[in-house]
Design a protein around this motif. Structure first.
Motif, short mmCIF file in Angstrom:
data_model
loop_
_atom_site.label_atom_id
_atom_site.label_comp_id
_atom_site.label_asym_id
_atom_site.label_seq_id
_atom_site.Cartn_x
_atom_site.Cartn_y
_atom_site.Cartn_z
N MET A 1 0.84 -1.20 0.00
CA MET A 1 0.00 0.00 0.00
C MET A 1 0.87 1.24 0.00
SD MET A 1 -2.71 -1.21 2.92
CE MET A 1 -1.46 -1.98 3.94
N LEU A 2 0.42 2.27 -0.69
CA LEU A 2 1.17 3.52 -0.82
C LEU A 2 1.19 4.26 0.52
CD1 LEU A 2 2.56 5.42 -2.97
CD2 LEU A 2 0.33 6.59 -3.10
N LEU A 3 2.39 4.45 1.07
CA LEU A 3 2.52 5.15 2.34
C LEU A 3 2.19 6.62 2.15
CD1 LEU A 3 3.41 4.49 5.29
CD2 LEU A 3 5.70 5.29 4.66
N GLN A 4 1.32 7.15 3.01
CA GLN A 4 0.84 8.53 2.87
C GLN A 4 1.86 9.50 3.48
OE1 GLN A 4 -2.40 9.19 1.11
NE2 GLN A 4 -1.38 7.31 0.51
N LEU A 5 2.76 9.97 2.64
CA LEU A 5 3.86 10.82 3.10
C LEU A 5 3.47 12.29 3.20
CD1 LEU A 5 6.72 9.25 0.93
CD2 LEU A 5 6.13 8.71 3.29
N ASN A 6 2.29 12.62 2.67
CA ASN A 6 1.87 14.01 2.58
C ASN A 6 0.61 14.27 3.42
OD1 ASN A 6 2.18 16.63 1.50
ND2 ASN A 6 0.58 16.26 -0.01
N SER A 7 0.49 13.54 4.54
CA SER A 7 -0.76 13.58 5.31
C SER A 7 -0.58 14.10 6.74
CB SER A 7 -1.39 12.19 5.36
OG SER A 7 -1.82 11.80 4.08
N GLY A 8 0.42 14.97 6.92
CA GLY A 8 0.63 15.52 8.26
C GLY A 8 1.22 14.51 9.24
N ILE A 9 1.85 13.47 8.68
CA ILE A 9 2.48 12.43 9.51
C ILE A 9 3.95 12.30 9.10
CG2 ILE A 9 2.49 9.98 10.16
CD1 ILE A 9 -0.50 9.92 9.22
N PHE A 10 4.85 12.36 10.10
CA PHE A 10 6.27 12.11 9.85
C PHE A 10 6.58 10.71 10.38
CE2 PHE A 10 10.75 12.15 11.26
CZ PHE A 10 11.35 12.42 10.04
N TYR A 11 7.21 9.90 9.52
CA TYR A 11 7.43 8.49 9.84
C TYR A 11 8.88 8.21 10.23
CZ TYR A 11 3.00 7.84 7.32
OH TYR A 11 1.70 7.92 6.91
N GLU A 12 9.03 7.35 11.22
CA GLU A 12 10.34 6.79 11.58
C GLU A 12 10.18 5.27 11.67
OE1 GLU A 12 12.60 9.02 14.81
OE2 GLU A 12 10.53 9.61 15.22
N PHE A 13 11.31 4.58 11.60
CA PHE A 13 11.28 3.12 11.62
C PHE A 13 12.42 2.57 12.46
CE2 PHE A 13 9.40 4.81 7.81
CZ PHE A 13 8.18 4.16 7.76
N VAL A 14 12.13 1.46 13.15
CA VAL A 14 13.14 0.76 13.95
C VAL A 14 13.04 -0.71 13.58
CG1 VAL A 14 13.87 0.11 16.27
CG2 VAL A 14 12.94 2.40 15.87
N ASN B 1 19.00 0.93 23.20
CA ASN B 1 18.99 2.17 22.42
C ASN B 1 18.87 1.84 20.93
OD1 ASN B 1 19.14 4.90 21.92
ND2 ASN B 1 21.38 4.96 21.93
N PRO B 2 17.67 1.39 20.49
CA PRO B 2 17.54 0.95 19.10
C PRO B 2 17.72 2.12 18.13
CG PRO B 2 15.39 1.10 20.12
CD PRO B 2 16.39 1.36 21.20
N LYS B 3 18.29 1.84 16.96
CA LYS B 3 18.53 2.88 15.96
C LYS B 3 17.24 3.26 15.26
CE LYS B 3 21.42 4.07 12.02
NZ LYS B 3 22.27 3.59 10.93
N ARG B 4 16.96 4.56 15.22
CA ARG B 4 15.80 5.10 14.52
C ARG B 4 16.24 5.64 13.16
NH1 ARG B 4 13.78 8.95 19.38
NH2 ARG B 4 12.39 9.87 17.81
N ILE B 5 15.44 5.34 12.15
CA ILE B 5 15.77 5.85 10.81
C ILE B 5 14.54 6.50 10.19
CG2 ILE B 5 17.67 4.24 10.34
CD1 ILE B 5 15.67 2.55 8.70
N SER B 6 14.78 7.40 9.25
CA SER B 6 13.67 8.02 8.51
C SER B 6 13.46 7.22 7.22
CB SER B 6 13.99 9.48 8.20
OG SER B 6 15.05 9.55 7.27
#
Length: 500
Positions: free
Chosen positions: A290-303, A312-317
């Motif tokens: 599914m297309l991730l909604q990058l333009n919907s007022g949400i900033f995403y990070e991933f671990v 201290n897990p590494k966070r990435i954009s």
């Protein structure tokens, strides 16, 4: 003859498609813009002051100042908002609270603001419009559409409307769809799920239903009641039904059962909505994810999921994600959630554009012996095992059996069949082989004689619905975890048959 509404839908869909492409082709710029907007808008809030937002100039600054939180960690701030205080997590007060039942926190109050609400509505609309643009099929806009959802009745608390997400969204159905939409307001307000589904059956039976939408397990209940009442396949009752929209769970384990209930194949669109935000929707019929909604007022990070519980897990954009890795998704939003752990794990299927599948829940896994089996793996194993057979599975869940009376411990699969296999042991062997192929830890534990191969326990027909009813979670947005690391859920099954 094509109606005006159907004809107008196509140029509108094309326009929206190009608008979506514009940001999807510039993912980093889009997310950077969202990030700067969020920090700037919330700098004067209590949370912004506590975390020195005014000094944040980069993503790295944000990571240093704002730790990952789940609902329990954010609760002190949320409680102040619930009490009626302003400018706490986001400017002003939220427009709504989406009330959800948390697994550890009791009821959760997830804020929805006047800035975030339009994106919930827009994403659902865009999913349908991109489908029209891709397939050219717009005839369904003239028929009736049903969205199986929670009650739209809202309560007020300190000037903030309170309800379930699906009930809140019901207030935002566009005017041009109001005449097409079912169920009626009165039926939608029925709280008891079984009574509600019976009323929906009566209300829709003679209608020209073209779109049906909801969580698969509850749509299945609706389809079964239609079939019981008429003795016909759903596709024969609703001859123009050709689009199923779903979200909340993976559809694949239900697909064979649905196609049998409907009597033919229908197109489907997968959505990824949550109280915390509308994260993604299926934008192509033949692309995975599914297309991730990058333009919907949400900033995403991933671990990375297998590192998530490290100190201290590494966070990435978005810039640093890789295809095929299981990530915990972290969000910051224009509803005032900051570095918030939604609890879902996702995998990227594409980075041009960014598409995801939901692989499970970070808390829903089995690792009683170090195997760390996740939801996606058990679903794929079941899917592969029944492929090409006439076995149809209504529902299943998996739990570890540590205190085995029959030798080594094992994974116990509680399965409700619609069409039972002739040989349950053979099916269990096929599932186990698939799981071993997918998960090397599980493979090693089987080969090392730490675990014995899985066993299937048959659940009587209707058993899962009985269980959900017994715990007050029948219908709405409630869904049973596909697997768990203990036996709390399966101990609640008073209705399992002999196995194995």
């Amino acid at each position: 003859m094509i109606s005006i509404k159907s004809a107008l839908a196509k140029p509108f869909a094309k326009r929206v498609y190009y608008k979506v492409q514009k940001w999807a082709k510039k993912p980093f710029e889009t997310q950077d813009k969202v990030f700067k907007y969020l920090i700037s808008e919330a700098a004067g809030t209590q949370f912004g002051k506590d975390h020195d937002f005014i000094s944040i100039n980069s993503y790295e600054d944000f990571v240093k100042r704002v730790p990952i939180r789940d609902y329990e960690d954010l609760k002190p701030y949320v409680e102040r908002v619930v009490a009626g205080e302003e400018h706490i997590l986001w400017k002003g007060k939220p427009a709504y609270f989406a009330k959800t039942s948390g697994t550890t926190s009791g009821s959760k109050y997830i804020p929805i603001t006047k800035e975030s609400m339009p994106y919930h509505v827009e994403a659902a609309r865009n999913a349908i419009l991109l489908y029209i643009n891709e397939t050219g099929n717009s005839k369904f806009v003239d028929g009736k559409m049903i969205f199986l959802q929670g009650s739209p009745i809202l309560k007020e608390q300190n000037g903030i409307q309170l309800g379930r997400l699906s009930g809140i969204v019901a207030h935002y159905v566009p005017k041009y769809l109001q005449k097409n939409r079912l169920p009626s307001w009165g039926t939608n307000c029925i709280e008891d799920w079984e009574t509600k589904v019976d009323a929906i059956v009566d209300e829709t039976l003679q209608q020209n239903m073209t779109i049906i939408s909801g969580i698969p397990s509850w749509v299945q209940m609706y389809f079964e009641k239609l079939q019981q009442k008429t003795g016909k396949k759903v596709g024969d009752i609703f001859k123009n039904f050709n689009l199923f929209i779903f979200g909340g769970v993976n559809y694949e384990p239900y697909r064979a059962k649905f196609e049998n209930l409907i009597g033919r194949k229908v197109d489907s669109i997968e959505l990824y909505p949550a109280s915390e935000g509308f994260f993604a929707f299926q934008d192509k019929q033949n692309e995975k994810g599914m297309l991730l909604q990058l333009n919907s007022g949400i900033f995403y990070e991933f671990v990375k999921a297998d590192e998530f519980f490290n100190d201290n897990p590494k966070r990435i954009s978005i810039k640093d994600v890789e295809i095929g890795i299981n990530y915990v998704m972290i969000i910051s939003t224009n509803a005032g959630l900051w570095a918030y752990n939604v609890g879902d794990t996702v995998e990227f299927t594409s980075t041009q554009p960014y598409r995801v599948i939901v692989s499970g829940r970070i808390k829903h896994f089995i690792s009683a012996f170090g195997e760390h089996v996740i939801g996606k793996e058990v679903e794929q194993a079941m899917q592969e095992a029944v492929l090409g057979t006439n076995i149809r599975v209504s529902e299943f869940t998996v739990a570890p059996q540590i205190n085995s009376n029959e030798g080594l411990p094992y994974h116990e699969w509680f399965v409700e069949f619609e069409n039972e296999p002739v040989d349950v042991l053979k099916l269990a062997k096929k599932i186990d082989e698939s799981l071993q192929k997918q998960n090397t830890y599980y493979y090693d534990l089987i080969k090392g004689k730490v675990l014995q191969p899985l066993k299937i326990t048959k659940v009587k027909k209707g058993g899962f619905q009985e269980y959900m009813k017994s715990v007050g979670k029948l219908g709405g947005q409630n869904k049973l975890p596909r697997l768990s690391n203990d036996r709390k859920i399966v101990e609640g099954f008073p209705h399992t048959n002999e196995t194995k």
